[in-house]
Design an enzyme around this catalytic site. Structure first.
Site, PDB file in Angstrom:
ATOM      1  N   GLY A   1       0.838  -1.200   0.000  1.00 55.90           N
ATOM      2  CA  GLY A   1       0.000   0.000   0.000  1.00 55.90           C
ATOM      3  C   GLY A   1       0.868   1.243   0.000  1.00 55.90           C
ATOM      4  O   GLY A   1       2.071   1.159   0.261  1.00 55.90           O
TER       5      GLY A   1
ATOM      6  N   TYR B   1       3.998  -3.196   2.512  1.00 62.16           N
ATOM      7  CA  TYR B   1       3.347  -2.492   3.625  1.00 62.16           C
ATOM      8  C   TYR B   1       2.830  -3.510   4.649  1.00 62.16           C
ATOM      9  O   TYR B   1       2.919  -3.294   5.866  1.00 62.16           O
ATOM     10  CB  TYR B   1       2.181  -1.643   3.097  1.00 62.16           C
TER      11      TYR B   1
ATOM     12  N   GLU C   1       3.921 -11.252  -6.195  1.00 64.41           N
ATOM     13  CA  GLU C   1       2.795 -11.339  -7.138  1.00 64.41           C
ATOM     14  C   GLU C   1       3.119 -10.796  -8.523  1.00 64.41           C
ATOM     15  O   GLU C   1       2.383 -11.024  -9.466  1.00 64.41           O
ATOM     16  CB  GLU C   1       1.561 -10.614  -6.562  1.00 64.41           C
TER      17      GLU C   1
ATOM     18  N   LYS D   1      -9.654  -9.108 -17.971  1.00 62.78           N
ATOM     19  CA  LYS D   1     -10.295  -9.428 -19.254  1.00 62.78           C
ATOM     20  C   LYS D   1     -10.057 -10.885 -19.685  1.00 62.78           C
ATOM     21  O   LYS D   1     -10.961 -11.551 -20.172  1.00 62.78           O
ATOM     22  CB  LYS D   1      -9.769  -8.472 -20.322  1.00 62.78           C
TER      23      LYS D   1
END
Ligand code: XMP
Length: 516
Positions: free
Chosen positions: A55, A83, A174, A372
């Site tokens: 964050g 964070y 990630e 998508k």
């Protein structure tokens, strides 16, 4: 009952990637904004692990985001990222402060100790490339925690407290730039949280259909179809859930591509048992947009006009309480991060930020968590034909955000013709499915040209074609030069009003895919 990983979002732009990676392992994951996290809402029998995202804040700020203390007492493994790691360390009595040596981008991580987090992935005394983005760092570890990897500027780049089953990483596992980042997350999910694999698009589809039914009850739902894949998948999904309680409406805004209304109606009639109404509101849209040049103002006007049409339509129908929209996760992020005070609005995507504040509908956005490519997979799961699932995205505000400057009926017609030629040529060349999105843009500047023996003074048309996985980042498509040349020739020769054609090579970032 399904094993779930709960992701607590502290406002990172990449939080959704954590969820996406975990789903790729076949485990269900759910994102909850930090301020909505309450112990009583956590189904302890289903939630097998909690991840705190990164964050933009510092943990020492006065109103720094946190979670209720009770979350740490659930005996559920926790992984803090960036964070999240700093928050955990501060909570348990460690010290976090601004680091003179900030780390952004690719950084080398030196592994100091074995850990389940590194199992079969990172070896002790070896260095691995990871991706970091931080100014603050843990300066003193709390009791019970140990540092198991460090970087040049950050001693506690990975920490663990195996007794409490709490782990923290300063880097971002990630993102694809972290070497074996996916495996690190997988170790947390499978080896530390012991989650079993049972999530896939089919189960997502069934879950979402059930939750739509529950949410909607006996009410009716209106779905605005744009002709793009998102609204099509939304309509078919909602129809699967509630059948004829769904009313579909295609609004001809006057900003659609060539013959769009006709071809959507045909595709729907041929493929689905869903009634589709078409309303032509082009005069109204164009009148409201007259003389407007500012991109955000255009978006807001178009959003408002859509709602006006929907409200008028629904007044003639019975009991329409919900408006279904094909909002995707990137739309949500780019319209504004729901907690990122520091993250800026890039553009008001009409199905999110561009809508007026007071609308009489409740929103139903079943794709809000998806990217998508995931929507396309869902579309296939719903047996939507490839012709529809693989259509290039088309934005709600349509050609309105591709005509820079003033939008007039004449400009729309010019752009429509150019766009039709470009897409036709791409299809003929067999390139359509290799491209994420291709379209033309009309610039508000004129240049001098010569046709026959005459001087021309007409507009510039830009060709834009990009490759992308999820619309969050993109690169220009590399066409053969001859192909671009033939597009330029055909457009200039056939579209009155354009006398020059350019190709846009800008990637996203720093550009965006659309121009406004
Ligand atoms: P940008 O221009 O933000 O576009 O890089 C990313 C993707 O989002 C589409 N887009 C929209 N879709 N309503 C939509 O439904 C909108 O207001 C909107 N704005 C952009 C864009 O076409 C691309 O696929």
């Amino acid at each position: 009952m399904k094993d779930t990983i709960l992701i607590v979002d502290f406002g990172s732009q990449v939080t959704k990637l954590i969820a996406r990676r975990i789903r790729e392992f076949g485990v269900f994951s759910q994102i909850v904004p930090y301020h909505q996290l309450k112990k009583k809402n956590i189904q302890v029998d289903e939630v097998k692990g909690i991840i705190f995202s990164g964050g933009p804040n510092s943990v020492d700020e006065k109103f720094a985001p946190k979670v209720p203390k009770s979350i740490y007492n659930l005996n559920i493994p926790i992984l803090g990222i960036c964070y999240g790691l700093q928050l955990i360390c501060k909570k348990f009595g460690g010290k976090v402060s601004y680091s003179q040596k900030r780390e952004f981008g690719k950084i080398f991580l030196k592994v100091k100790k074995k850990s389940l987090l590194f199992d079969n992935t990172f070896k002790v005394n070896k260095e691995y490339q990871v991706w970091m983005s931080h100014s603050d760092a843990v300066k003193q570890l709390p009791n019970g925690f140990e540092s198991i990897a460090s970087s040049n500027s950050c001693q506690s780049a990975v920490v663990q407290n195996t007794k409490e089953k709490i782990y923290g990483v300063q880097f971002h596992p990630e993102v694809v730039h972290t070497y074996k980042g996916k495996e690190i997350l997988m170790n947390f999910v499978k080896k530390i949280c012991r989650c079993k694999k049972h999530w896939n698009m089919k189960s997502f589809k069934n879950d979402i259909i059930q939750s739509i039914r529950k949410k909607v009850g006996n009410n009716n739902v209106l779905c605005g179809l744009s002709g793009g894949v998102d609204s099509t998948v939304t309509a078919v999904l909602v129809h699967n859930a509630i059948g004829d309680q769904l009313k579909c409406l295609f609004v001809d805004t006057g900003l659609m591509r060539m013959n769009e209304a006709r071809s959507i109606k045909k595709l729907f009639n041929e493929n689905f048992n869903i009634k589709l109404d078409v309303v032509n509101s082009s005069k109204k849209f164009l009148a409201k947009l007259s003389k407007v040049k500012d991109p955000e103002t255009k978006r807001k006007i178009i959003g408002k006009q859509f709602i006006d049409v929907f409200e008028r339509y629904s007044n003639k129908q019975k009991n329409i309480k919900f408006l279904a929209q094909g909002t995707l996760y990137p739309d949500v992020i780019e319209s504004s991060s729901n907690m990122g005070k520091k993250s800026v609005t890039i553009k008001s995507h009409h199905n999110v930020g561009g809508l007026p504040k007071n609308i009489k509908f409740k929103l139903l956005e079943p794709l809000r968590e998806l990217f998508k490519d995931e929507v396309r997979k869902l579309g296939k799961e719903l047996n939507i034909p490839n012709e529809l699932v693989n259509r290039h995205p088309f934005p709600g505000p349509g050609l309105g955000i591709r005509i820079l400057g003033e939008i007039t009926k004449k400009n729309v017609e010019i752009l429509r013709k150019a766009d039709e030629i470009f897409i036709k040529k791409i299809k003929e060349r067999g390139l359509y499915d290799k491209i994420w999105q291709a379209f033309c843009v009309l610039l508000p500047v004129k240049t001098v040209g010569v046709m026959g023996d005459n001087r021309t003074y007409e507009r510039i048309c830009v060709l834009r074609a990009v490759t992308s996985v999820d619309g969050m980042t993109a690169e220009s498509f590399k066409f053969p030069e001859k192909f671009l040349e033939s597009c330029a020739n055909e457009i200039v020769n056939n579209v009155k009003g354009i006398n020059r054609v350019c190709y846009d090579l800008t990637s996203k970032p720093p550009g965006t895919i659309e121009y406004e």
